[in-house]
Design a protein around this motif. Structure first.
Motif, mmCIF file in Angstrom:
data_model
loop_
_atom_site.group_PDB
_atom_site.id
_atom_site.type_symbol
_atom_site.label_atom_id
_atom_site.label_comp_id
_atom_site.label_asym_id
_atom_site.label_seq_id
_atom_site.Cartn_x
_atom_site.Cartn_y
_atom_site.Cartn_z
ATOM 1 N N UNK A 114 0.821 -1.199 0.000
ATOM 2 C CA UNK A 114 0.000 0.000 0.000
ATOM 3 C C UNK A 114 0.865 1.263 0.000
ATOM 4 N N UNK A 115 1.719 1.367 -1.032
ATOM 5 C CA UNK A 115 2.573 2.554 -1.139
ATOM 6 C C UNK A 115 2.633 3.019 -2.594
ATOM 7 N N UNK A 123 14.846 4.579 -11.164
ATOM 8 C CA UNK A 123 15.495 4.423 -12.469
ATOM 9 C C UNK A 123 14.660 4.970 -13.617
ATOM 10 N N UNK A 124 13.470 5.503 -13.300
ATOM 11 C CA UNK A 124 12.606 6.124 -14.308
ATOM 12 C C UNK A 124 11.864 7.298 -13.671
ATOM 13 N N UNK A 125 11.432 8.204 -14.521
ATOM 14 C CA UNK A 125 10.732 9.405 -14.070
ATOM 15 C C UNK A 125 9.243 9.095 -13.857
ATOM 16 N N UNK A 126 8.960 8.198 -12.924
ATOM 17 C CA UNK A 126 7.577 7.845 -12.635
ATOM 18 C C UNK A 126 7.466 7.188 -11.268
ATOM 19 N N UNK A 127 6.247 7.172 -10.767
ATOM 20 C CA UNK A 127 5.921 6.520 -9.499
ATOM 21 C C UNK A 127 4.957 5.375 -9.784
ATOM 22 N N UNK A 128 5.187 4.225 -9.161
ATOM 23 C CA UNK A 128 4.279 3.094 -9.281
ATOM 24 C C UNK A 128 3.197 3.208 -8.217
ATOM 25 N N UNK A 129 1.950 3.368 -8.644
ATOM 26 C CA UNK A 129 0.836 3.473 -7.695
ATOM 27 C C UNK A 129 0.452 2.088 -7.167
ATOM 28 N N UNK A 130 -0.126 2.087 -5.950
ATOM 29 C CA UNK A 130 -0.616 0.841 -5.337
ATOM 30 C C UNK A 130 0.451 -0.251 -5.412
ATOM 31 N N UNK A 131 1.650 0.088 -4.949
ATOM 32 C CA UNK A 131 2.803 -0.805 -5.096
ATOM 33 C C UNK A 131 3.102 -1.571 -3.804
#
Length: 395
Positions: free
Chosen positions: A8-9, A15-23
């Motif tokens: 739940x984070x 290593x990439x310009x993004x965030x993984x939702x619901x990780x």
């Protein structure tokens, strides 16, 4: 094998310009390394920790620090090995509290950083992992000459430099620090004084690299920066007056820049009447050019590491995250700044197989934040952030 799942984070792997939702991600409790990560439903594990939809990023790697730096006038004590060691242990503990999980040391009197690093397995202490340098290499009267034989190697020839590098190697240093130019805090020189010669720096690089050591150069004036890059150092520290030509040469060679903008910011903001007027006026004179040239290097695509010069005036290791904001003021994107604090510094320190991003197989050194650092890098300065080192919560 005992495992812990953090779920739940929102995960910034790094290593990439993004965030993984619901990780979620799994950590092996024995090794402290990540074994799996993903999104959606988390797998079962021995322990489950709900991160309450907060943001997770890799711990900060500070590639330019001075642990144990003592202000003798303030403390009314001479700089002794005992006092430097005491201060270094405080700095390390506070740095970890601030989210710094790995440092490169860039000069410490009495080789205290080297000694602490060697004894750590037998006598553990709290703080970031350390890539130590011990005493730096300077000319007599140069930026690191403090009239203390335990503060720096004072050299007058390539042969002196060769001996100094070998002595640091023998002691257990894994990084070499060169003082290529004058500096702000030294009282007898200016930042554009060229101190170590090209031949001396070439010798230092040859010796360091032949022993699998990294090597960096304090370099603020244009010619000293040029010599450091030609000599083949792994990183230029500060880089106040890096030229357009040298920016291109850095890109061609893969030379890193570790700007330490926060050190200059703190002096200009708070130094009037609190430090020598000589140093304060020097910084005020050059600060605009500092940000201008560093910004040009960043926008041009020079490899970037995060360093803060921690230990200098009102610039603690604990507050390393402030450098992220200064990098963006100079022209870095949020991702460039965050990458500098993770994979950039890790690549410079040759530790990117184990640190610098939250990829499977690497150590689980991470921070838990309330807000998204890719949207606002100042969110990393959160005072009550959670700090994990090798999967274990420290703060």
């Amino acid at each position: 094998m005992s495992t812990t799942v953090f779920n739940n984070c929102n995960l910034f792997v790094g290593n990439e310009d993004k965030v993984l939702d619901n990780a979620w991600f799994c950590v092996d409790d024995e090794s402290g390394r990540l074994t799996k990560l993903g999104t959606g439903s988390a797998p079962k594990a021995d322990k489950n920790i709900d991160l309450n939809n907060q943001y997770v990023m890799s711990g900060l790697i500070n590639a330019h620090t001075h642990i144990g730096l003592v202000n003798a006038d303030k403390n009314h004590y001479p700089e002794t090995e005992t006092l430097v060691t005491y201060q270094a242990l405080k700095d390390l503990k506070n740095g970890l509290r601030g989210g710094v999980t790995y440092i490169r040391s860039c000069g410490v009197s009495f080789d205290v950083d080297v000694k602490l690093n060697k004894m750590r397995d037998s006598y553990p202490f709290e703080g970031p992992q350390i890539k130590p340098a011990g005493m730096p290499i300077s000319i007599p009267g140069g930026h690191a000459d403090q009239n203390n034989k335990n503060a720096a190697h004072l050299v007058n020839s390539p042969d002196d430099v060769r001996k100094a590098v070998r002595e640091q190697f023998k002691k257990g240093a894994t990084n070499i620090k060169l003082m290529a130019t004058g500096g702000v805090m030294s009282q007898g020189d200016d930042i554009d004084d060229t101190e170590l010669s090209l031949e001396e720096m070439k010798m230092a690089v040859k010796e360091a690299h032949s022993k699998h050591m990294t090597i960096c150069a304090h370099a603020e004036g244009r010619l000293g920066i040029h010599y450091a890059i030609l000599a083949g150092v792994d990183s230029v520290e500060h880089g106040f007056y890096v030229s357009d030509e040298d920016i291109e040469l850095m890109k061609k060679q893969g030379t890193f820049l570790s700007p330490t903008l926060i050190a200059g910011h703190q002096i200009v903001q708070y130094g009037d009447g609190k430090m020598t007027d000589f140093s304060y006026q020097k910084m005020c004179k050059h600060v605009d050019a500092f940000y201008k040239h560093v910004g040009k290097a960043i926008r041009s695509g020079v490899k970037l590491a995060l360093g803060t010069d921690a230990g200098t005036f009102k610039n603690t290791l604990e507050n390393s995250a402030k450098e992220l904001t200064e990098l963006t003021k100079a022209g870095a994107t949020n991702y460039q700044a965050l990458r500098a604090a993770g994979l950039g510094s890790a690549e410079l320190l040759h530790i990117d197989q184990d640190y610098g991003s939250l990829e499977v197989g690497k150590y689980a050194d991470f921070l838990v934040l309330k807000n998204n650092p890719l949207r606002d890098v100042s969110s990393v300065e959160q005072s009550d952030k959670l700090v994990y080192q090798h999967g274990q919560r420290k703060y």
